[in-house]
Design an enzyme around this catalytic site. Sequence first.
Site: not given
Length: 299
Positions: A102, A177, A253
């Site tokens: 990466t 990525k 909620k």
Amino acid sequence: MVSAAPAPRVGYIGLGNMGAPMARRLVDWSGGLVVCDARPSATEKFAAAGVAVAASAAEVAARATVISVTVLDDAQVREVLTGDQGILRTARPGTVVAVHSTIADSTAVELAQLCRARDVDLVDAPVSGGAPGAKQGRLAVMVGGSESAFAAVQGPFGCWADLVVHAGPVGAGTRMKLARNLLHFVSFTAAAEAARLAEHAGLDVRRLGEVVRHSDAVTGGAGAIMWRETTAALTGDDPWLPIMSHVRDLGEKDLRLALDLGDRLGTELPLARQGLEHLAAGLGLPHPTRQSTGADDDR
């Protein structure tokens, strides 16, 4: 009858926690495998299995035409490609280099241009699934590159990945990525916040984790809402409108109830407050209370 082209010889550079199990699944690749790592201990098991071991990235490129690179960071990727003993010293025209590390998408684009000048294709191909996915051959790989380069890597990648996605041109794999990991680590931060709420409520955090893992495996977790082609606001005739409206109403909620519990326990829940504020817009919907009253804060 035309016979199929022979499988290319594959090279693998970087045999760490991810690279080693990925490369092990290529040991029986029909075109052959050659591996390289700076640590001799990392290649011993491969050599024992009859796999060729290269002393440098340049030697790998002299012997293989599809080369995977799994090293630490941008600087190491650059050295493996352009260093004195780098891939581009010996790579033959038509070689495809796949970077699984990466790195910055700009680095991938820059290095692809350098490779192209040598008639070499570079794809950025980061993976998702961690070491367990690598060992099981169940990684997802996001590929940025040309159509021809993508076709060249699909066969080898299929040995260690069960999802191979062509994300687009060079750089697109890394961008996908980074978006995936943004979700991953923000989710980790949210998990830590949920664990604090559970702990302050006197609950067993590990049992909560068991419930989360079980239900996410069934529902798909956060990825379950990522089926639209756009993040634009939903229109009245969009088939996703009733689905996302239900998600918004249920989510708001439950977030309000969790925030109320946190207030009573004295537990700060900043991500939950952000979630309540931004959930509707993220789903492509107006905030119902703001739509009807114009109020800035309906918590």
